[in-house]
Write a protein that holds these residues in place. Structure first.
Motif, PDB file in Angstrom:
ATOM      1  N   ARG A  26      39.759  27.141  37.842  1.00 30.17           N
ATOM      2  CA  ARG A  26      38.798  27.981  37.110  1.00 30.17           C
ATOM      3  C   ARG A  26      38.192  29.059  38.021  1.00 30.17           C
ATOM      4  NH1 ARG A  26      37.250  31.151  33.344  1.00 30.17           N
ATOM      5  NH2 ARG A  26      35.009  31.141  32.899  1.00 30.17           N
ATOM      6  N   LEU A  27      37.938  28.694  39.262  1.00 32.39           N
ATOM      7  CA  LEU A  27      37.361  29.668  40.195  1.00 32.39           C
ATOM      8  C   LEU A  27      38.350  30.808  40.448  1.00 32.39           C
ATOM      9  CD1 LEU A  27      35.550  27.315  42.757  1.00 32.39           C
ATOM     10  CD2 LEU A  27      34.609  28.430  40.744  1.00 32.39           C
ATOM     11  N   ALA A  28      39.630  30.460  40.570  1.00 33.36           N
ATOM     12  CA  ALA A  28      40.653  31.496  40.770  1.00 33.36           C
ATOM     13  C   ALA A  28      40.744  32.402  39.539  1.00 33.36           C
ATOM     14  CB  ALA A  28      42.000  30.842  41.059  1.00 33.36           C
ATOM     15  N   GLN A  29      40.597  31.793  38.375  1.00 31.66           N
ATOM     16  CA  GLN A  29      40.619  32.565  37.120  1.00 31.66           C
ATOM     17  C   GLN A  29      39.464  33.579  37.103  1.00 31.66           C
ATOM     18  OE1 GLN A  29      39.799  30.059  33.735  1.00 31.66           O
ATOM     19  NE2 GLN A  29      41.924  30.232  33.042  1.00 31.66           N
ATOM     20  N   LEU A  30      38.284  33.100  37.435  1.00 29.09           N
ATOM     21  CA  LEU A  30      37.098  33.973  37.441  1.00 29.09           C
ATOM     22  C   LEU A  30      37.245  35.065  38.495  1.00 29.09           C
ATOM     23  CD1 LEU A  30      34.182  31.370  37.186  1.00 29.09           C
ATOM     24  CD2 LEU A  30      34.637  33.202  35.545  1.00 29.09           C
ATOM     25  N   HIS A  31      37.740  34.685  39.665  1.00 33.58           N
ATOM     26  CA  HIS A  31      37.900  35.655  40.745  1.00 33.58           C
ATOM     27  C   HIS A  31      38.906  36.735  40.340  1.00 33.58           C
ATOM     28  CE1 HIS A  31      38.862  37.418  44.646  1.00 33.58           C
ATOM     29  NE2 HIS A  31      37.714  36.924  45.085  1.00 33.58           N
ATOM     30  N   GLY A  32      40.037  36.290  39.779  1.00 33.87           N
ATOM     31  CA  GLY A  32      41.085  37.225  39.378  1.00 33.87           C
ATOM     32  C   GLY A  32      40.609  38.207  38.317  1.00 33.87           C
ATOM     33  N   ALA A  33      39.700  37.751  37.464  1.00 33.10           N
ATOM     34  CA  ALA A  33      39.198  38.625  36.403  1.00 33.10           C
ATOM     35  C   ALA A  33      38.130  39.588  36.926  1.00 33.10           C
ATOM     36  CB  ALA A  33      38.614  37.771  35.270  1.00 33.10           C
ATOM     37  N   SER A  34      37.608  39.322  38.119  1.00 32.23           N
ATOM     38  CA  SER A  34      36.493  40.116  38.643  1.00 32.23           C
ATOM     39  C   SER A  34      36.891  41.066  39.762  1.00 32.23           C
ATOM     40  CB  SER A  34      35.391  39.192  39.177  1.00 32.23           C
ATOM     41  OG  SER A  34      34.876  38.384  38.153  1.00 32.23           O
ATOM     42  N   PHE A  35      37.998  40.771  40.446  1.00 28.24           N
ATOM     43  CA  PHE A  35      38.345  41.577  41.621  1.00 28.24           C
ATOM     44  C   PHE A  35      39.784  42.067  41.547  1.00 28.24           C
ATOM     45  CE2 PHE A  35      34.929  38.767  42.987  1.00 28.24           C
ATOM     46  CZ  PHE A  35      34.039  39.685  43.518  1.00 28.24           C
ATOM     47  N   HIS A  36      39.993  43.193  42.155  1.00 25.03           N
ATOM     48  CA  HIS A  36      41.303  43.836  42.177  1.00 25.03           C
ATOM     49  C   HIS A  36      42.348  42.914  42.837  1.00 25.03           C
ATOM     50  CE1 HIS A  36      44.455  46.538  43.202  1.00 25.03           C
ATOM     51  NE2 HIS A  36      44.102  46.630  44.460  1.00 25.03           N
ATOM     52  N   ARG A  37      41.999  42.331  43.984  1.00 24.82           N
ATOM     53  CA  ARG A  37      42.924  41.378  44.602  1.00 24.82           C
ATOM     54  C   ARG A  37      42.366  39.964  44.434  1.00 24.82           C
ATOM     55  NH1 ARG A  37      44.800  38.092  48.180  1.00 24.82           N
ATOM     56  NH2 ARG A  37      42.816  37.736  49.222  1.00 24.82           N
ATOM     57  N   GLY A  38      42.839  39.301  43.414  1.00 24.71           N
ATOM     58  CA  GLY A  38      42.304  37.972  43.096  1.00 24.71           C
ATOM     59  C   GLY A  38      42.787  36.919  44.079  1.00 24.71           C
ATOM     60  N   TRP A  39      41.960  35.929  44.340  1.00 26.41           N
ATOM     61  CA  TRP A  39      42.365  34.801  45.184  1.00 26.41           C
ATOM     62  C   TRP A  39      43.018  33.757  44.282  1.00 26.41           C
ATOM     63  CZ3 TRP A  39      36.952  33.958  47.827  1.00 26.41           C
ATOM     64  CH2 TRP A  39      36.699  35.037  48.680  1.00 26.41           C
ATOM     65  N   GLY A  40      44.089  33.161  44.785  1.00 23.89           N
ATOM     66  CA  GLY A  40      44.795  32.146  44.011  1.00 23.89           C
ATOM     67  C   GLY A  40      44.097  30.792  44.081  1.00 23.89           C
ATOM     68  N   GLU A  41      44.596  29.882  43.231  1.00 25.08           N
ATOM     69  CA  GLU A  41      44.057  28.523  43.192  1.00 25.08           C
ATOM     70  C   GLU A  41      44.184  27.855  44.567  1.00 25.08           C
ATOM     71  OE1 GLU A  41      45.631  26.460  39.839  1.00 25.08           O
ATOM     72  OE2 GLU A  41      44.925  24.511  40.558  1.00 25.08           O
ATOM     73  N   GLY A  42      45.323  28.077  45.224  1.00 21.98           N
ATOM     74  CA  GLY A  42      45.564  27.482  46.549  1.00 21.98           C
ATOM     75  C   GLY A  42      44.560  27.965  47.579  1.00 21.98           C
ATOM     76  N   GLU A  43      44.210  29.254  47.479  1.00 24.47           N
ATOM     77  CA  GLU A  43      43.219  29.793  48.424  1.00 24.47           C
ATOM     78  C   GLU A  43      41.858  29.123  48.202  1.00 24.47           C
ATOM     79  OE1 GLU A  43      43.666  34.312  49.341  1.00 24.47           O
ATOM     80  OE2 GLU A  43      44.779  33.921  47.496  1.00 24.47           O
ATOM     81  N   PHE A  44      41.510  28.926  46.931  1.00 24.21           N
ATOM     82  CA  PHE A  44      40.241  28.241  46.648  1.00 24.21           C
ATOM     83  C   PHE A  44      40.290  26.796  47.130  1.00 24.21           C
ATOM     84  CE2 PHE A  44      38.899  31.776  43.970  1.00 24.21           C
ATOM     85  CZ  PHE A  44      37.543  31.790  44.241  1.00 24.21           C
ATOM     86  N   GLU A  45      41.429  26.138  46.903  1.00 26.22           N
ATOM     87  CA  GLU A  45      41.538  24.737  47.353  1.00 26.22           C
ATOM     88  C   GLU A  45      41.317  24.653  48.857  1.00 26.22           C
ATOM     89  OE1 GLU A  45      44.576  22.954  43.986  1.00 26.22           O
ATOM     90  OE2 GLU A  45      45.326  23.448  45.990  1.00 26.22           O
ATOM     91  N   GLN A  46      41.934  25.597  49.557  1.00 32.65           N
ATOM     92  CA  GLN A  46      41.788  25.597  51.021  1.00 32.65           C
ATOM     93  C   GLN A  46      40.322  25.802  51.415  1.00 32.65           C
ATOM     94  OE1 GLN A  46      44.618  28.256  52.810  1.00 32.65           O
ATOM     95  NE2 GLN A  46      43.660  28.024  54.826  1.00 32.65           N
ATOM     96  N   MET A  47      39.662  26.761  50.762  1.00 32.14           N
ATOM     97  CA  MET A  47      38.256  27.028  51.105  1.00 32.14           C
ATOM     98  C   MET A  47      37.377  25.833  50.764  1.00 32.14           C
ATOM     99  SD  MET A  47      37.694  31.040  50.247  1.00 32.14           S
ATOM    100  CE  MET A  47      38.353  30.975  48.609  1.00 32.14           C
ATOM    101  N   LEU A  48      37.691  25.170  49.654  1.00 29.17           N
ATOM    102  CA  LEU A  48      36.890  24.016  49.246  1.00 29.17           C
ATOM    103  C   LEU A  48      37.052  22.841  50.209  1.00 29.17           C
ATOM    104  CD1 LEU A  48      37.494  24.379  45.433  1.00 29.17           C
ATOM    105  CD2 LEU A  48      35.233  24.333  46.511  1.00 29.17           C
ATOM    106  N   ARG A  49      38.152  22.849  50.947  1.00 31.94           N
ATOM    107  CA  ARG A  49      38.387  21.768  51.923  1.00 31.94           C
ATOM    108  C   ARG A  49      37.746  22.067  53.267  1.00 31.94           C
ATOM    109  NH1 ARG A  49      43.828  21.314  49.719  1.00 31.94           N
ATOM    110  NH2 ARG A  49      43.944  19.346  48.593  1.00 31.94           N
ATOM    111  N   GLU A  50      37.527  23.353  53.539  1.00 34.52           N
ATOM    112  CA  GLU A  50      37.033  23.732  54.864  1.00 34.52           C
ATOM    113  C   GLU A  50      35.548  23.408  55.011  1.00 34.52           C
ATOM    114  OE1 GLU A  50      40.180  27.391  55.594  1.00 34.52           O
ATOM    115  OE2 GLU A  50      38.112  27.828  55.043  1.00 34.52           O
TER     116      GLU A  50
END
Ligand SMILES: CC(C)(COP(=O)(O)OP(=O)(O)OC[C@H]1O[C@@H](n2cnc3c(N)ncnc32)[C@H](O)[C@@H]1OP(=O)(O)O)[C@@H](O)C(=O)NCCC(=O)NCCS
Length: 161
Positions: A26-50
Motif C-alpha cells: 500500500r505504501l508503494a501504491q501511495l508513493h507511486g501515485a504521488s511522485f514521478h519516480r515511485g518506490w517499489g514494494e521491495g524498496e519499502f520492505e527494505q526500509m521497513l527492515r532497516e
C-alpha cells in the motif's frame, strides 16, 4: 459514531502509527501515485527492515491514506518522503503526521532534521514552514521531470529540542 459503523461508511478515526512490513504494498501504491519516480514494494520492505529508517503510516479506519519516511544517522535525520492520498489532501492531515513523526525522531535522539522539497511545491513548503522548518539552501536543477525539464530544490532544516 461507533467505530465499526464509521468504518462501514468509509470514514473512521485517523491514527498515526509505525508502519509494518505488511504495509509495503500500500505504501508503494501511495508513493507511486504521488511522485514521478515511485518506490517499489521491495524498496519499502527494505526500509521497513532497516533500523535507521523510521516509517509512519496515516490510517483512517482500515485504510492507509498516507505515510512519512525518514532516515537517521547519529543525531541527524532526513525526511525522505511524505505523502497523503490525493483524495484526502487539503484536510490538514499531513500536519499531525509530520509532527508525530518528528516527535518519534526526537525520541530516538535526533537533534536536527533536513529535507529537500521542490521549490514550487506549495502545499509541501507550507506544511514544512508551519511545522517549524526553515530554508537552509537551494539546489539548482535538482529534480528532472519526465519531460526533461529540471526543477530547483529547496533544502530545509529544523532543530528538535
Ligand atoms: C504535501 C502533502 C503531504 C500535504 O498533505 P495535506 O494533508 O494535503 O496537507 P494540508 O491539508 O495540511 O495542507 C498543507 C498546507 O498547504 C496548503 N495548500 C494545500 N494545497 C495548496 C495549494 N494547491 N497551493 C497552496 N497551498 C496549498 C494548505 O492550505 C496548508 O496550509 P495551511 O496549513 O496554512 O492551511 C500532500 O499534498 C501530498 O501528498 N503531496 C504529494 C507528495 C508530496 O509532494 N510530498 C512532499 C514531498 S517533499
Amino acid at each position: 459514531m461507533m467505530a465499526w459503523l464509521s468504518a462501514l461508511w468509509g470514514a473512521g478515526e485517523v491514527a498515526i502509527e509505525p508502519a509494518s512490513l505488511r504495509d509495503a504494498h500500500r505504501l508503494a501504491q501511495l508513493h507511486g501515485a504521488s511522485f514521478h519516480r515511485g518506490w517499489g514494494e521491495g524498496e519499502f520492505e527494505q526500509m521497513l527492515r532497516e533500523r535507521n529508517t523510521l516509517v509512519h503510516r496515516l490510517r483512517q479506519g482500515r485504510a492507509i491514506i498516507g505515510f512519512a519516511v525518514s532516515r537517521m544517522a547519529a543525531d541527524e535525520a532526513e525526511i525522505l518522503s511524505i505523502a497523503v492520498d490525493a483524495k484526502q489532501r487539503g484536510r490538514g492531515l499531513s500536519r499531525n503526521l509530520l509532527l508525530t513523526h518528528l516527535g518519534h525522531l526526537a525520541g530516538r535522539g535526533v537533534r536536527s532534521v533536513f529535507l529537500e522539497v521542490e521549490e514550487n511545491n506549495r502545499p509541501a513548503r507550507r506544511l514544512y514552514e508551519r511545522a517549524g522548518f526553515s530554508v537552509a539552501g537551494r539546489r539548482e536543477r535538482y529534480y528532472k521531470q519526465s519531460g526533461g525539464e529540471h526543477l530547483n530544490a529547496v533544502l530545509m532544516r529544523r532543530d528538535l529540542s
